[in-house]
Scaffold this motif. Structure first.
Motif, short mmCIF file in Angstrom:
data_model
loop_
_atom_site.label_atom_id
_atom_site.label_comp_id
_atom_site.label_asym_id
_atom_site.label_seq_id
_atom_site.Cartn_x
_atom_site.Cartn_y
_atom_site.Cartn_z
N GLU A 189 0.83 -1.20 0.00
CA GLU A 189 0.00 0.00 0.00
C GLU A 189 0.87 1.26 0.00
O GLU A 189 0.61 2.20 -0.74
CB GLU A 189 -0.92 -0.01 1.22
N GLU A 190 1.91 1.24 0.83
CA GLU A 190 2.82 2.39 0.86
C GLU A 190 3.57 2.54 -0.46
O GLU A 190 3.83 3.65 -0.93
CB GLU A 190 3.81 2.25 2.01
N ALA A 191 3.92 1.41 -1.08
CA ALA A 191 4.60 1.46 -2.37
C ALA A 191 3.74 2.17 -3.40
O ALA A 191 4.22 3.01 -4.18
CB ALA A 191 4.95 0.05 -2.84
N ALA A 192 2.42 1.82 -3.42
CA ALA A 192 1.51 2.46 -4.38
C ALA A 192 1.38 3.95 -4.09
O ALA A 192 1.35 4.78 -5.02
CB ALA A 192 0.15 1.77 -4.32
N VAL A 193 1.33 4.33 -2.81
CA VAL A 193 1.24 5.75 -2.46
C VAL A 193 2.50 6.49 -2.87
O VAL A 193 2.45 7.61 -3.41
CB VAL A 193 1.00 5.91 -0.94
N VAL A 194 3.65 5.86 -2.64
CA VAL A 194 4.93 6.48 -2.98
C VAL A 194 5.00 6.76 -4.49
O VAL A 194 5.43 7.84 -4.92
CB VAL A 194 6.10 5.58 -2.54
N ILE A 195 4.58 5.81 -5.29
CA ILE A 195 4.63 6.00 -6.75
C ILE A 195 3.72 7.14 -7.17
O ILE A 195 4.08 7.98 -8.00
CB ILE A 195 4.23 4.69 -7.47
N LEU A 196 2.50 7.20 -6.59
CA LEU A 196 1.58 8.28 -6.92
C LEU A 196 2.16 9.63 -6.51
O LEU A 196 2.12 10.60 -7.28
CB LEU A 196 0.24 8.05 -6.21
N LEU A 197 2.73 9.71 -5.30
CA LEU A 197 3.31 10.97 -4.84
C LEU A 197 4.51 11.38 -5.71
O LEU A 197 4.72 12.56 -5.97
CB LEU A 197 3.74 10.85 -3.37
N PHE A 198 5.28 10.39 -6.13
CA PHE A 198 6.42 10.69 -6.99
C PHE A 198 5.94 11.27 -8.32
O PHE A 198 6.51 12.24 -8.84
CB PHE A 198 7.25 9.44 -7.24
N ALA A 199 4.90 10.69 -8.89
CA ALA A 199 4.35 11.18 -10.15
C ALA A 199 3.82 12.61 -9.97
O ALA A 199 4.02 13.48 -10.83
CB ALA A 199 3.23 10.26 -10.64
N VAL A 200 3.15 12.87 -8.83
CA VAL A 200 2.66 14.23 -8.56
C VAL A 200 3.83 15.19 -8.42
O VAL A 200 3.80 16.32 -8.93
CB VAL A 200 1.80 14.24 -7.28
N GLY A 201 4.89 14.74 -7.75
CA GLY A 201 6.07 15.59 -7.58
C GLY A 201 6.70 15.96 -8.91
O GLY A 201 7.10 17.12 -9.12
N GLU A 202 6.80 15.00 -9.83
CA GLU A 202 7.34 15.29 -11.16
C GLU A 202 6.48 16.31 -11.89
O GLU A 202 6.99 17.19 -12.57
CB GLU A 202 7.44 14.00 -11.98
N LEU A 203 5.16 16.17 -11.74
CA LEU A 203 4.25 17.12 -12.38
C LEU A 203 4.45 18.52 -11.81
O LEU A 203 4.47 19.51 -12.55
CB LEU A 203 2.81 16.66 -12.20
N LEU A 204 4.60 18.62 -10.49
CA LEU A 204 4.83 19.92 -9.86
C LEU A 204 6.13 20.55 -10.34
O LEU A 204 6.22 21.77 -10.54
CB LEU A 204 4.85 19.78 -8.33
N GLU A 205 7.16 19.72 -10.54
CA GLU A 205 8.42 20.23 -11.08
C GLU A 205 8.21 20.82 -12.47
O GLU A 205 8.76 21.87 -12.81
CB GLU A 205 9.46 19.11 -11.16
N THR A 206 7.41 20.14 -13.28
CA THR A 206 7.13 20.62 -14.62
C THR A 206 6.42 21.97 -14.59
O THR A 206 6.76 22.89 -15.34
CB THR A 206 6.26 19.60 -15.38
N ILE A 207 5.44 22.08 -13.71
CA ILE A 207 4.69 23.34 -13.60
C ILE A 207 5.61 24.47 -13.14
O ILE A 207 5.59 25.58 -13.67
CB ILE A 207 3.51 23.17 -12.64
N ALA A 208 6.46 24.18 -12.13
CA ALA A 208 7.38 25.20 -11.62
C ALA A 208 8.39 25.62 -12.68
O ALA A 208 8.69 26.80 -12.85
CB ALA A 208 8.11 24.67 -10.38
N ALA A 209 8.91 24.63 -13.42
CA ALA A 209 9.87 24.95 -14.48
C ALA A 209 9.21 25.79 -15.57
O ALA A 209 9.83 26.69 -16.14
CB ALA A 209 10.44 23.66 -15.08
N GLY A 210 7.94 25.50 -15.85
CA GLY A 210 7.22 26.30 -16.84
C GLY A 210 7.08 27.74 -16.42
O GLY A 210 7.20 28.66 -17.24
N ARG A 211 6.87 27.97 -15.13
CA ARG A 211 6.79 29.35 -14.64
C ARG A 211 8.13 30.06 -14.81
O ARG A 211 8.19 31.25 -15.12
CB ARG A 211 6.38 29.35 -13.16
N ALA A 212 9.21 29.32 -14.58
CA ALA A 212 10.53 29.93 -14.73
C ALA A 212 10.81 30.31 -16.17
O ALA A 212 11.50 31.29 -16.46
CB ALA A 212 11.60 28.97 -14.24
N ARG A 213 10.25 29.54 -17.11
CA ARG A 213 10.47 29.83 -18.54
C ARG A 213 9.53 30.92 -19.05
O ARG A 213 9.68 31.40 -20.16
CB ARG A 213 10.25 28.57 -19.37
#
Length: 718
Positions: A171-195
């Motif tokens: 269960e924690e493994a599945a949560v970790v993967i989801l949170l990691f995917a969300v984190g990558e998406l947040l990085e993309t959004i933040a990088a887009g603001r910088a550009r």
């Protein structure tokens, strides 16, 4: 030997330094690929390749295998000033990372629903969700490993997720993967603001222009404008490209280009910048730069180029992170095996804690800490007309202990006026006319002022025979009808002849008034004196005071005489070093560099050697073309206060970098401690990594909001 072909790709999904490193390592392993330049700030990969050994298709497929998408190809490297082609930003859910978040959330949701329906299926449901969700990341980890990046975040994630499933923490493994995917998406959004800063610059230039040809005004694309075209700029329109006003009078808002908030009055003969807003009168403008080479395009190219270069601090962090990740994996392995083997602790407990350590050790936040701050600092400067050529220059500006200024055109307006004419032979008109004949073809500000004064009086300027001979810092000599005549400094005149005592006294008196004196000689005979004065810039004293208040030494380096230099320096509050020939300026800079980093501020033309010799050279006062092509930094607004702004921006950026490093390492240290004591769960560990990355990026973005608006507002009110 086969010819090498240039290739530039825009790559979607490249949002941090670690992403860029993965692509760079992969490209290095391809045969025939060289000159690799990867910039996550621009989302671009530039390289040259041998088509007989590696195809463009192979390059693109290798990038796709790493989890990125090459979405456009540019072969404009031979014309690097072309404005970048930016794709429209899609909603987050349509991008690859957005779809991964939706997929991982759907898998977790399905497992959660299954567990609620039949609790005994819980372990199997969450295990299946975790294994299926991790597949895209595991594929990227494998592609990275065989391409030269074995210790990527995807590798850490995959090991941690599979390990968690094996020890029953599905269960924690599945949560970790989801949170990691969300984190990558947040990085993309933040990088887009910088550009967004670069995209905003591109939007400044209108897409259409109104060209006048044969009395007919036609609407055309800005890209179709050619040198010499005449365009009509109506009130409210943006200037389509750089040019010169032929007819009309208006006020132009140049804030988008130079950061100057007050509209500037412009009339026939004045230059205008692409992107400036015409506030009232209609203008006829002759185009002097095509769209790909106008001021906005050059600024964009400069900022992109600067963001692509690495600051010394960034290179240090890259070297650190290269061994940090393997060391962190080794530490996680020790956490797993040492307590059970040495202290007979529970294996499952310490495997769990080792996996959490693995997730915490991801270096993403650390890797992005410096380039994110540098990119934001460069963009913040560009918004205010402060252009900096790369992270190294931005970093050095914050360490400067001495600022050296050229005088003419830098501390002064660069528009000297003839104030006094003292004839020794003949009358004032004769002296001025003969001096103008000598200076007729000069580009020096003093010579231009003398010619303008003679023209304004409608004097008959004698003809010269042959070209003028210039001795830098001393004199200009040419042949007139009655022999050779020179216009030179008093020191040069003293080398040629011994002036009368009355002449010497007059020179001293004029120089003590802050005027520059030149001597007209016919052969070795003094015929007259001309005094000129170049007024200081309105903000010069304020700019010098700000530097002095910051503990930075200020000095003026000039070829002018000592009395005039001291008079000018006294008004402005800095030290003067006068009567310096160009080579003497270089020696002065070399001596001052021994005491610490030095910045040289000059007009970008006559001061090129001094600008190059300084720790960092800043061009101002020479016009947009020169300012963008010379030195390490440029001040588009031509304000002395811009030097203090540059240094303050650099210091803010350096402070931001250390804050980011502290955030990245501090959070990891805290969570590592809590993990070893059993407080941190796997999902907390991935939150620590993702949270650190988002915090570092958000902190860097604060530099964009800082701008320098408060400081500029204060100056305008003084």
């Amino acid at each position: 030997m086969a010819a090498l072909s240039p290739l530039k790709l825009r790559v979607e999904g490249m949002d941090c330094g670690a992403c860029a490193l993965k692509i760079e390592n992969a490209m290095k392993r391809l045969p025939g690929v060289s000159d690799i330049n990867v910039s996550y700030g621009q989302e671009s990969v530039a390289l040259t390749f041998d088509e007989d050994r590696t195809s463009a298709l192979t390059i693109k497929e290798k990038i796709r295998a790493l989890g990125f998408t090459p979405i456009s190809e540019r072969k404009d490297l031979v014309a690097p000033r072309s404005a970048p082609v930016l794709s429209a930003r899609e909603p987050w859910w349509r991008g690859k990372k957005g779809r991964l978040v939706i997929f991982a959330a759907a898998m977790f949701g399905a497992a959660f629903a299954a567990a609620q329906i039949e609790p005994q299926w819980s372990q199997w449901a969450y295990s299946a969700a975790a294994v299926i969700s991790i597949v895209p990341f595991a594929r990227r980890a494998f592609a990275g490993a065989i391409s030269g990046t074995p210790f990527s975040i995807e590798t850490l994630m995959s090991i941690a997720a599979f390990g968690a499933v094996l020890i029953g923490a599905a269960e924690e493994a599945a949560v970790v993967i989801l949170l990691f995917a969300v984190g990558e998406l947040l990085e993309t959004i933040a990088a887009g603001r910088a550009r967004a800063g670069i995209e905003a610059l591109i939007d400044l230039v209108p897409r259409v222009a109104f060209r006048e040809r044969d009395g007919v005004v036609e609407r055309i694309s800005v890209d179709d404008l050619a040198l010499g075209d005449i365009v009509i700029v109506r009130p409210g329109d943006r200037v389509p490209s750089d040019g010169k006003i032929l007819e009309g009078f208006s006020e132009l808002d140049e804030a988008p280009v130079t950061g100057e908030s007050v509209p500037i009055a412009k009339q026939a003969g004045d230059k205008v910048f692409a992107g400036s807003i015409n506030t009232n009168g209609e203008l006829r403008v002759e185009i002097s730069h095509v769209a790909a080479d106008n001021t906005i395009a050059r600024i964009i190219h400069l900022v992109e180029e600067a963001q692509g270069s690495k600051a010394p601090m960034a290179r240090l962090i890259d070297r650190f992170s290269a061994w940090y990740t393997p060391a962190a994996m080794a530490a996680a392995a020790l956490v797993i095996v040492v307590p059970p083997l040495v202290f007979d602790a529970d294996w499952m407990t310490w495997v769990y804690r080792g996996l959490a350590t693995l997730l915490i050790s991801c270096p993403c936040a650390l890797v992005i800490s410096t380039p994110a701050a540098i990119a934001s600092g460069l963009a913040a400067g560009a918004r205010k007309g402060l252009l900096i050529r790369g992270g190294a220059a931005l970093e050095m500006l914050g360490k400067v202990r001495t600022v050296a200024f050229d005088k003419t055109g830098t501390l002064t307006l660069g528009r000297p006026q003839v104030t006094d004419i003292v004839p020794i032979v003949g009358n004032e008109g004769d002296v001025l006319a003969r001096a103008a004949a000598v200076e007729r073809n000069t580009s020096h500000p003093l010579g231009i002022a003398i010619v303008e004064a003679a023209t304004a009086r409608a004097l008959d300027i004698p003809a010269s025979f042959g070209g003028a001979i210039a001795v830098p810092g001393k004199a200009v000599t040419t042949r007139l009808k009655d022999g050779f005549a020179s216009v030179g400094s008093p020191r040069y005149a003293a080398e040629q002849t011994a002036p009368d005592e009355s002449v010497s006294r007059k020179i001293v008196a004029l120089e003590e008034e802050g005027k520059t004196v030149v001597v007209l000689l016919s052969g070795k005979r003094v015929e007259g004196l001309l005094a000129l004065r170049d007024e200081p810039r309105e903000d010069a004293a304020v700019g010098i005071a700000r530097l002095n208040a910051a503990g930075i030494s200020t000095v003026m380096l000039t070829g002018d005489n000592r009395r005039t230099a001291d008079a000018t320096a006294g008004k402005l509050g800095l030290v003067a070093r006068a009567e310096l020939l160009p080579e003497a300026k270089l020696l002065e800079i070399a001596d001052m560099k021994k005491l610490g980093p030095i910045a040289m501020i000059g007009d970008g033309i006559n001061d090129a050697p001094a600008l190059a010799a300084a720790s960092v050279g800043v061009a101002m006062g020479g016009g947009a073309d020169v300012a963008l092509e010379t030195a390490d930094a440029a001040l588009l607004r031509n304000r002395v206060t811009g030097v203090a702004d540059l240094i303050e921006l650099s210091q803010a950026t350096l402070g931001n970098i250390w804050q980011n490093i502290g955030l990245a390492l501090g959070l990891k240290a805290v969570f590592l401690g809590t993990t070893l004591f059993g407080v941190t769960t796997l999902w907390m560990a991935i939150l620590a990594d993702t949270g650190a990355t988002v915090l570092v990026t958000a902190n860097a973005l604060r530099l964009l909001r800082l701008g320098l608006s408060v400081r500029h507002s204060t100056e305008r009110n003084q």
